[in-house]
Design a protein around this motif. Structure first.
Motif, PDB file in Angstrom:
ATOM      1  N   GLY A  69       0.709  -0.965  -0.273  1.00  0.00           N
ATOM      2  CA  GLY A  69      -0.339  -0.007   0.078  1.00  0.00           C
ATOM      3  C   GLY A  69       0.795   0.752  -0.346  1.00  0.00           C
ATOM      4  O   GLY A  69       0.690   2.336  -0.964  1.00  0.00           O
ATOM      5  N   TYR A  70       1.567   1.220   0.756  1.00  0.00           N
ATOM      6  CA  TYR A  70       2.822   2.460   0.982  1.00  0.00           C
ATOM      7  C   TYR A  70       3.641   2.965  -0.256  1.00  0.00           C
ATOM      8  O   TYR A  70       3.333   3.906  -1.571  1.00  0.00           O
ATOM      9  N   ILE A  71       3.887   1.679  -1.362  1.00  0.00           N
ATOM     10  CA  ILE A  71       4.421   1.754  -1.983  1.00  0.00           C
ATOM     11  C   ILE A  71       3.274   2.255  -3.372  1.00  0.00           C
ATOM     12  O   ILE A  71       3.471   2.980  -4.454  1.00  0.00           O
ATOM     13  N   GLY A  72       1.540   1.681  -3.551  1.00  0.00           N
ATOM     14  CA  GLY A  72       1.120   1.915  -4.386  1.00  0.00           C
ATOM     15  C   GLY A  72       0.864   3.360  -4.036  1.00  0.00           C
ATOM     16  O   GLY A  72       0.467   4.276  -4.951  1.00  0.00           O
ATOM     17  N   SER A  73       0.932   4.158  -2.869  1.00  0.00           N
ATOM     18  CA  SER A  73       0.599   5.537  -2.267  1.00  0.00           C
ATOM     19  C   SER A  73       1.903   6.122  -3.162  1.00  0.00           C
ATOM     20  O   SER A  73       1.258   7.470  -3.938  1.00  0.00           O
ATOM     21  N   ARG A  74       2.790   5.953  -4.028  1.00  0.00           N
ATOM     22  CA  ARG A  74       3.853   7.012  -4.438  1.00  0.00           C
ATOM     23  C   ARG A  74       3.798   6.656  -5.787  1.00  0.00           C
ATOM     24  O   ARG A  74       4.495   6.747  -6.778  1.00  0.00           O
ATOM     25  N   ILE A  75       3.550   5.069  -6.378  1.00  0.00           N
ATOM     26  CA  ILE A  75       3.510   4.523  -7.474  1.00  0.00           C
ATOM     27  C   ILE A  75       1.703   4.277  -8.219  1.00  0.00           C
ATOM     28  O   ILE A  75       1.064   3.559  -7.336  1.00  0.00           O
ATOM     29  N   LEU A 105      -4.758   4.922   0.530  1.00  0.00           N
ATOM     30  CA  LEU A 105      -5.952   6.533   0.855  1.00  0.00           C
ATOM     31  C   LEU A 105      -4.936   6.959   1.682  1.00  0.00           C
ATOM     32  O   LEU A 105      -5.425   8.803   1.926  1.00  0.00           O
ATOM     33  N   GLY A 106      -4.172   6.794   2.851  1.00  0.00           N
ATOM     34  CA  GLY A 106      -3.654   7.018   4.032  1.00  0.00           C
ATOM     35  C   GLY A 106      -2.662   7.741   4.022  1.00  0.00           C
ATOM     36  O   GLY A 106      -2.704   8.585   4.251  1.00  0.00           O
ATOM     37  N   PHE A 107      -1.785   7.398   3.022  1.00  0.00           N
ATOM     38  CA  PHE A 107      -0.730   8.033   2.783  1.00  0.00           C
ATOM     39  C   PHE A 107      -1.222   8.992   1.477  1.00  0.00           C
ATOM     40  O   PHE A 107      -0.414   9.851   1.657  1.00  0.00           O
ATOM     41  N   ASN A 108      -1.718   8.459   1.265  1.00  0.00           N
ATOM     42  CA  ASN A 108      -2.264   9.857   0.292  1.00  0.00           C
ATOM     43  C   ASN A 108      -2.767  11.206   0.161  1.00  0.00           C
ATOM     44  O   ASN A 108      -2.748  11.904   0.004  1.00  0.00           O
ATOM     45  N   GLU A 109      -3.686  10.671   1.863  1.00  0.00           N
ATOM     46  CA  GLU A 109      -4.050  11.978   2.387  1.00  0.00           C
ATOM     47  C   GLU A 109      -3.034  12.820   3.202  1.00  0.00           C
ATOM     48  O   GLU A 109      -3.932  14.257   4.077  1.00  0.00           O
ATOM     49  N   VAL A 110      -1.973  12.711   3.274  1.00  0.00           N
ATOM     50  CA  VAL A 110      -1.067  13.459   3.937  1.00  0.00           C
ATOM     51  C   VAL A 110      -0.586  15.030   3.087  1.00  0.00           C
ATOM     52  O   VAL A 110      -0.531  14.782   1.927  1.00  0.00           O
ATOM     53  N   SER A 111      -1.082  16.027   3.637  1.00  0.00           N
ATOM     54  CA  SER A 111      -1.501  17.129   2.771  1.00  0.00           C
ATOM     55  C   SER A 111       0.233  17.270   2.215  1.00  0.00           C
ATOM     56  O   SER A 111       1.325  16.888   2.792  1.00  0.00           O
ATOM     57  N   PRO A 112       1.012  17.619   1.227  1.00  0.00           N
ATOM     58  CA  PRO A 112       2.637  17.926   1.097  1.00  0.00           C
ATOM     59  C   PRO A 112       2.747  19.282   1.522  1.00  0.00           C
ATOM     60  O   PRO A 112       4.392  19.451   1.427  1.00  0.00           O
ATOM     61  N   LEU A 113       2.184  19.724   2.158  1.00  0.00           N
ATOM     62  CA  LEU A 113       2.873  20.757   2.765  1.00  0.00           C
ATOM     63  C   LEU A 113       3.507  20.692   4.345  1.00  0.00           C
ATOM     64  O   LEU A 113       4.273  21.268   4.618  1.00  0.00           O
ATOM     65  N   TYR A 114       2.846  19.083   4.835  1.00  0.00           N
ATOM     66  CA  TYR A 114       3.811  18.681   5.839  1.00  0.00           C
ATOM     67  C   TYR A 114       5.477  18.388   5.416  1.00  0.00           C
ATOM     68  O   TYR A 114       5.929  18.698   6.146  1.00  0.00           O
ATOM     69  N   LYS A 115       4.992  17.460   4.227  1.00  0.00           N
ATOM     70  CA  LYS A 115       6.450  17.663   3.939  1.00  0.00           C
ATOM     71  C   LYS A 115       7.576  18.438   3.211  1.00  0.00           C
ATOM     72  O   LYS A 115       8.106  18.490   3.694  1.00  0.00           O
ATOM     73  N   ALA A 131      -0.846   9.121   8.512  1.00  0.00           N
ATOM     74  CA  ALA A 131      -1.800   8.362   7.817  1.00  0.00           C
ATOM     75  C   ALA A 131      -2.377   7.366   8.651  1.00  0.00           C
ATOM     76  O   ALA A 131      -3.382   6.589   8.528  1.00  0.00           O
ATOM     77  N   LEU A 132      -1.455   7.185   9.405  1.00  0.00           N
ATOM     78  CA  LEU A 132      -1.972   5.969  10.592  1.00  0.00           C
ATOM     79  C   LEU A 132      -3.593   6.135  11.048  1.00  0.00           C
ATOM     80  O   LEU A 132      -3.994   4.434  11.148  1.00  0.00           O
ATOM     81  N   PRO A 133      -4.710   6.835  11.323  1.00  0.00           N
ATOM     82  CA  PRO A 133      -5.292   6.328  11.300  1.00  0.00           C
ATOM     83  C   PRO A 133      -6.705   5.747  10.663  1.00  0.00           C
ATOM     84  O   PRO A 133      -7.855   5.501  10.766  1.00  0.00           O
ATOM     85  N   TYR A 134      -6.439   6.290   8.735  1.00  0.00           N
ATOM     86  CA  TYR A 134      -7.020   5.415   7.807  1.00  0.00           C
ATOM     87  C   TYR A 134      -6.102   3.551   8.306  1.00  0.00           C
ATOM     88  O   TYR A 134      -7.126   3.351   7.759  1.00  0.00           O
TER      89      TYR A 134
END
Length: 216
Positions: A42-48, A103-113, A135-138
């Motif tokens: 899932g983490y890889i999927g959020s990146r690719i 979904l959890g990793f995709n919902e992390v706002s780019p602003l935080y990064k 992403a942990l709540p998701y």
């Protein structure tokens, strides 16, 4: 019927707790295997995006497979017992874990990064200190959905000799004794309820922590 239920617990309490232990063990092992597969994917999927599309399509296909049908399909290849039950339950647990992790990793706002990068954080630090906590709540919601699915579907594993509380349900159906069915069904419902409420509480605690520590 109430008298029969009381009599069962008086005479067979040891057997009952053995079934409960089998059910919980099967659930925990299945969940652990599913998480080892689904969380990194899932983490890889959020990146690719290609991986994400594959995971979503794969999860949708898995959702249309009836658990009982999957159990019987595995018998000619693997036989009966714990292994085919684990495989079938892992297949059922993967969709909510995959979807919610992506979904959890995709919902992390780019602003935080961007803020983390500006503060000199490495990619590993960004992942560990920003992405995973947010992403942990998701992810926990995906685990909650998966564990409820496993607890419910593990009753069918009795058909192939994996034990658990399903033994009581199918014994009762075979003997036309509804007291066994009620004991097994209520026990499964209680386990599902406890798992669901525990994860709901944990999710609320994590969300509260995130709001307190990641407010911009």
């Amino acid at each position: 019927m109430l008298g029969q239920i009381i009599q069962y617990f008086q005479n067979n309490s040891g057997q009952y707790w053995q079934y409960v232990g089998q059910h919980i063990t099967l659930t925990v092992v299945t969940l652990a295997i599913s998480m080892v597969i689904a969380l990194p994917l899932g983490y890889i999927g959020s990146r690719i995006k290609v991986v994400a599309n594959f995971c979503v399509a794969f999860a949708q296909v898995l959702r249309i497979i009836p658990s009982l049908a999957l159990l019987f399909l595995l018998i000619p290849f693997i036989g009966t017992g714990i292994v085919p039950a684990l495989i079938a339950l892992v297949v059922l647990a993967l969709p909510p874990l995959l979807i919610n992790t992506i979904l959890g990793f995709n919902e992390v706002s780019p602003l935080y990064k961007e803020v983390g990068t500006a503060l000199g954080m490495s990619q590993r630090q960004l992942c560990r200190q920003i992405e995973i906590p947010l992403a942990l709540p998701y992810i926990l919601n995906g685990i909650k959905l998966a564990i409820v699915e496993i607890i419910a579907s593990a009753t069918l594993a009795t058909y192939i000799g994996a034990g658990g509380l399903g033994t009581l349900i199918f014994t009762g159906l075979g003997l036309f004794d509804m007291s066994y069915v009620v004991i097994g069904a209520v026990s499964v419902a209680i386990l599902s309820f406890l798992a669901m409420t525990s994860f709901d509480y944990l999710i609320r605690k994590v969300q509260k922590y995130d709001k307190a520590n990641y407010s911009i």
